[in-house]
Design a protein around this motif. Structure first.
Motif, PDB file in Angstrom:
ATOM      1  N   ARG B 141      24.057 146.635 -21.558  1.00 12.05           N
ATOM      2  CA  ARG B 141      23.909 148.180 -21.571  1.00 12.05           C
ATOM      3  C   ARG B 141      24.583 148.926 -20.289  1.00 12.05           C
ATOM      4  NH1 ARG B 141      17.451 148.924 -20.857  1.00 12.05           N
ATOM      5  NH2 ARG B 141      17.217 148.709 -18.496  1.00 12.05           N
ATOM      6  N   TYR B 143      25.230 151.227 -17.254  1.00 12.83           N
ATOM      7  CA  TYR B 143      24.298 151.792 -16.173  1.00 12.83           C
ATOM      8  C   TYR B 143      24.264 153.074 -16.314  1.00 12.83           C
ATOM      9  CZ  TYR B 143      26.782 147.787 -14.006  1.00 12.83           C
ATOM     10  OH  TYR B 143      27.295 146.377 -13.799  1.00 12.83           O
ATOM     11  N   LYS B 144      23.044 153.397 -15.946  1.00 17.93           N
ATOM     12  CA  LYS B 144      22.670 154.766 -16.072  1.00 17.93           C
ATOM     13  C   LYS B 144      21.581 154.988 -14.730  1.00 17.93           C
ATOM     14  CE  LYS B 144      19.459 157.096 -19.163  1.00 17.93           C
ATOM     15  NZ  LYS B 144      18.033 157.085 -18.270  1.00 17.93           N
ATOM     16  N   ASP B 145      22.020 156.148 -13.974  1.00 14.85           N
ATOM     17  CA  ASP B 145      21.190 156.455 -12.648  1.00 14.85           C
ATOM     18  C   ASP B 145      20.250 157.787 -12.750  1.00 14.85           C
ATOM     19  OD1 ASP B 145      23.139 158.254 -12.155  1.00 14.85           O
ATOM     20  OD2 ASP B 145      23.717 157.440 -10.248  1.00 14.85           O
ATOM     21  N   GLU B 149      13.734 156.258 -16.641  1.00 17.78           N
ATOM     22  CA  GLU B 149      14.071 154.924 -16.841  1.00 17.78           C
ATOM     23  C   GLU B 149      13.506 153.960 -18.155  1.00 17.78           C
ATOM     24  OE1 GLU B 149      11.779 155.935 -14.508  1.00 17.78           O
ATOM     25  OE2 GLU B 149      10.478 154.440 -13.926  1.00 17.78           O
ATOM     26  N   SER B 150      14.023 153.170 -18.773  1.00 12.73           N
ATOM     27  CA  SER B 150      13.620 152.539 -19.993  1.00 12.73           C
ATOM     28  C   SER B 150      12.277 151.949 -19.626  1.00 12.73           C
ATOM     29  CB  SER B 150      14.537 151.294 -20.479  1.00 12.73           C
ATOM     30  OG  SER B 150      14.651 150.308 -19.426  1.00 12.73           O
ATOM     31  N   VAL B 151      11.451 152.098 -20.568  1.00  5.68           N
ATOM     32  CA  VAL B 151       9.915 151.980 -20.369  1.00  5.68           C
ATOM     33  C   VAL B 151       9.566 150.709 -20.912  1.00  5.68           C
ATOM     34  CG1 VAL B 151       7.543 152.538 -21.204  1.00  5.68           C
ATOM     35  CG2 VAL B 151       9.081 154.399 -20.619  1.00  5.68           C
ATOM     36  N   GLN B 152       8.744 149.875 -19.995  1.00  6.69           N
ATOM     37  CA  GLN B 152       8.479 148.484 -20.484  1.00  6.69           C
ATOM     38  C   GLN B 152       6.901 148.291 -19.874  1.00  6.69           C
ATOM     39  OE1 GLN B 152      10.190 145.230 -18.091  1.00  6.69           O
ATOM     40  NE2 GLN B 152      10.417 144.097 -20.216  1.00  6.69           N
ATOM     41  N   SER B 153       6.134 147.798 -20.836  1.00  6.35           N
ATOM     42  CA  SER B 153       4.679 147.821 -20.635  1.00  6.35           C
ATOM     43  C   SER B 153       4.568 146.582 -19.829  1.00  6.35           C
ATOM     44  CB  SER B 153       3.923 147.476 -21.899  1.00  6.35           C
ATOM     45  OG  SER B 153       4.224 146.270 -22.363  1.00  6.35           O
ATOM     46  N   ARG B 201      13.411 144.989 -23.264  1.00  2.32           N
ATOM     47  CA  ARG B 201      14.433 145.796 -23.217  1.00  2.32           C
ATOM     48  C   ARG B 201      15.907 145.649 -23.702  1.00  2.32           C
ATOM     49  NH1 ARG B 201      14.213 146.321 -16.616  1.00  2.32           N
ATOM     50  NH2 ARG B 201      14.311 144.142 -17.072  1.00  2.32           N
TER      51      ARG B 201
END
Lengths: 570, 259
Positions: B141, B143-145, B149-153, B201
């Motif tokens: 994917r 890059y994104k700064d 942020e992408s959420v993850q449990s 993700r």
């Protein structure tokens, strides 16, 4: 002789080098050279985390880059360059989010956001982490992205010397460890990212490979070493092997006890206790041991036994594994024997005043990460700021260089001449080592380590530093006459370690020289004969240059202006 | 006088001439096999070659074979080698003729199995890295700064945590499948594929791309479920279990084939 040509060459494949390589390779023909495979780099051993004012934890939403900068500057005992610190802390949230987008497996909060924990000297819980193996997680993530983007690597290439052509960097000579041949990398830009150099000390958390190869090579070309007297002695290294026991262990609630079962940090830093900055905790532990309150007169206890088993298993699994493998102790059941040991070098390759970050006095030569001194850590680094520094300035230097002309600046003729001269000198050195019956390099290395440990540890004084300098200068002379087989150069690790020692002796001498000159106590540099800070005379960076008759000491102003200089209390 | 420990060490200049050399090393408290190797290099032969870096079991450099068991030199205590219970049912590794090995008293030091020797204990890991790259172990994917942020449990993160801790040391290549099939992708590589495929993700498309790499004949189907990899792994990554995961939970979903 093999010749390679690049628009830019990065030396070192830890986090700094990988991040630069990733950026530069977007548009330039760039190469990363490293004496080990990239994932073996010592960034991978970093445990605790990476600081960024994300404010992810409930109650810390008002954390800001400015608050992060203030903590960093205060932690540095006001020696850090405030503009560079501010740049780093403003970049911090961006760089952590970028790493996450690359796939970094950060630990998570119940909200699903990146987890953060409290760390020493920080006003907010802002250290983002991946268990207690954050460096490993980030190193692998960046390496993965380098693979994805086809970054060019030369693994097991050892930087022997840099060379100049027409007043700027012209390239470098590396030893291909596998074939044993010397290879010339011609390039108008070299970015040194060779990491720490803790192996000048006998007891260090550093990898065996942390020998300052970039620092030595730059110094031999006349580039100064900056703030070398500031050496971080980490409070908690495992007794026996000096493997790091992360500050995260205290961040998660670990206590320090002496042999009277007193939480002795009460005496030294009553407000922050175990989470005072590292220099303070290291001095406290050393004092306890020196005054007879250590165990076996050598260590104190880092106790996690009161913590929940699951917390240790989930948040500190690496620490638990290290204790079991290397000390035969399960921290769930027993306290960990710890004592201070060399951990990090705030000083490093000197950078130009008021310039691009990482730029040195030698045009075309840049230095970033632990090998450099930018200076974001001043006299003492806060935990969680080193991983941050690597990625922030790796990206920054890459972006800065991409805006420059990539065409060769020096003529081919002058490059060939410089290259030839450098190789001749190296061959001469290797021939000398091979032919004389002289001293064993190992003895010199061990003596250097013991000397640094004894006189340049937590507490220093004039007499000790003079002795240290004398001993190291004597070792330099002995080193000129070592005996080492250099005929068969294929994976000749004796030769590699000889070349590493060449770099380390200059680093050791510069450190002792700077420490003797600085007659004050600031951050990690504590002089028992000058126990207070002296801003009138010493609020300056130390710059050590090579000279014909010993090393030369100069100074460079500190960039101030954002935060008022105050006494440092915790 | 310090107690001495005897070592029988595999030597090879990479030119086909294999020999075993004896060394005696003075023992000290807490001495690791890596320390002993350094002692030999420092005091007997500076050209003795082995890889090393962190000495704390996190970099993956110092994989060797100790008394016929692949392990990291740095995490192996010299004093424990003869006492400790060995991993069971390992394949028999043969590197050269050491008929005169005094098994009771001498610690036998050899390189990692199933990789060509370049010099002494330094092995050629080119195929290891080639196959690592082949499974495309990375996010694709953009890059994104910027937030969010992408959420993850935590639960999702813990499903990959064990896999993430792989240090790519190559011990798992002791697998007999690696011995007989030089195209086998290898346990670490397949476990790495599982690390990405399992990551909440990652997109379905990316999952599929990686699966395509590992479900060919030299990937998951080549694994013979011997679980040698699980037994020698120094980081408890359990590659064999990860391969089973790919086989049971993902193979059918995309390729509808049995492996």
């Amino acid at each position: 002789m093999r010749v390679e040509e690049f628009d830019g060459v990065i030396v070192g494949a830890g986090l700094s080098g990988l991040r630069t390589g990733l950026e530069l390779s977007k548009e330039w023909n760039a190469a990363v050279i490293s004496k080990v495979h990239p994932v073996r780099s010592h960034s991978g051993a970093a445990q605790g985390g990476i600081n960024a004012a994300l404010g992810n934890l409930p109650g810390s939403e008002d954390d800001t880059p400015r608050a992060h900068a203030f903590d960093t500057v205060k932690g540095s005992d006001y020696l850090a360059d405030q503009n560079v610190v501010m740049f780093m802390t403003e970049e911090a949230p961006k760089i952590v989010l970028e790493l996450e987008s690359m796939g970094a497996p950060f630990s998570r909060l119940s909200s699903g956001l990146i987890a953060q924990r409290p760390f020493g000297g920080a006003g907010y819980p802002r250290t983002c982490f991946a268990g207690d193996r954050t460096g490993h997680a980030l190193l692998h993530t960046l390496f993965e992205q380098c693979i994805r983007n086809g970054v060019k690597f030369y693994n097991e290439y050892f930087l022997v010397d840099l060379f100049k052509a027409e007043g700027r960097i012209g390239g470098l000579i590396a030893l291909d460890m596998k074939s044993g041949e010397l290879v010339s990398f011609r390039t108008p830009y070299v970015i040194l990212a060779t990491g720490g150099f803790g192996r000048v000390y006998k007891q260090s958390t550093n990898a065996v490979i942390n020998t300052g190869d970039g620092n030595g090579a730059a110094f031999r070309l006349g580039v100064p070493m900056q703030d070398m007297e500031f050496v971080q002695i980490h409070p908690t290294t495992l007794y026996g092997t000096n493997i790091l026991i992360s500050e995260g262990a205290r961040g998660e609630g670990g206590f320090l006890y002496n042999n009277k079962h007193e939480r002795f940090m009460e005496k030294y830093a009553p407000n922050t206790m175990e989470l005072a900055p590292r220099d303070i905790v290291s001095r406290s532990i050393t004092t306890e041991i020196l005054e007879g309150r250590g165990f076996e007169n050598a260590y104190v206890h880092l106790d996690l036994t009161h913590l929940d088993d699951q917390k240790i298993k989930k948040k500190l699994p690496g620490i638990r594994e290290i204790c079991i493998y290397f000390a035969g102790i399960d921290p769930i059941e027993k306290p960990i024997p710890v004592h201070p040991g060399q951990h990090y070098s705030m000083g490093g390759i000197g950078t130009k005043f008021d310039s691009e970050y990482g730029e040195t006095d030698l045009p075309g030569l840049y230095a970033i990460g632990e090998c450099s001194c930018l200076s974001v850590h001043g006299a003492n680094r806060l935990g969680g700021n080193s991983l941050l520094e690597t990625s922030v300035f790796g990206r920054y230097v890459g972006r800065t260089l991409l805006m420059k002309e990539k065409s060769p600046v020096a003529s081919l003729d002058s490059i060939e001449k410089a290259e030839k001269k450098t190789i001749e000198k190296i061959e001469e050195l290797l021939k000398r080592w091979n032919s004389i019956s002289g001293k064993n390099a190992v003895e010199i290395r061990e003596k250097m380590g013991e000397t640094m440990n004894k006189y340049l540890g937590v507490y220093r004084n004039e007499a000790g530093l003079k002795t240290a300098l004398m001993v190291i200068q004597e070792l330099q002379k002995e080193f000129a006459r070592i005996e080492l087989p250099t005929d068969d150069r294929k994976y000749n690790f004796g030769l590699i370690r000889g070349l590493e020692l060449r770099n380390m002796l200059d680093i050791a001498e510069a450190t002792a020289t700077a420490a003797l000159w600085r007659k004050e106590s600031r951050g990690a540099h504590w002089r028992t004969d000058y126990p207070s800070r002296n801003d009138t005379d010493y609020l300056n960076h130390t710059m050590i240059y090579p000279g014909k008759d010993g090393m030369i000491i100069k100074t460079k102003p500190v960039k101030l202006g954002m935060f008022e200089i105050k006494e440092r209390q915790y | 006088m310090a107690k001495m420990q005897k070592f029988l060490v595999y030597r090879n200049k990479g030119e086909g001439d294999i020999r075993y050399e004896r060394f005696e090393v003075p023992l000290r408290k807490g001495m690791t096999i890596l320390d002993a190797l350094f002692y030999i290099q420092d005091h007997f032969d500076p050209t003795f070659a082995f890889r090393y870096a962190c000495r704390g079991a996190i970099c993956g450099s110092c994989g060797i074979t100790i008394d016929k068991v692949p392990d990291l030199a740095c995490r192996s205590q010299v004093a424990e080698i003869k006492k400790k219970k060995k991993a069971e049912n390992l394949p028999v590794f043969h590197f050269g003729d050491h008929a005169n090995w005094d098994e009771e008293n001498e610690i036998l030091i050899e390189p990692l199995p199933n990789m060509p020797v370049l010099k002494d204990l330094v092995v050629d890991m080119d195929n290891f890295w080639k196959f690592y790259k082949k499974i495309q172990p990375y996010f694709t994917r953009e890059y994104k700064d910027t937030a969010p942020e992408s959420v993850q449990s935590s639960k999702e993160m813990y499903t990959i945590e064990g896999l993430v801790y792989c240090i790519l040391c190559g011990l798992c290549w002791a697998c007999p499948v690696n011995a007989k099939n030089s195209h086998y992708l290898g346990p670490a590589q397949l476990a790495k594929a599982d690390r990405f495929i399992r990551d909440s993700r990652i997109s379905e498309e990316r999952q599929k791309q990686i699966l395509e790499q590992v479900l060919n004949d030299d990937g998951v189907p080549a694994c013979e479920k011997l679980f040698i990899c699980n037994r020698v792994c120094p980081k408890n990554v359990m590659p064999g279990t990860a391969i089973n995961d790919l086989r049971k939970n993902f193979a059918k979903k995309y390729v509808k084939r049995k492996c």
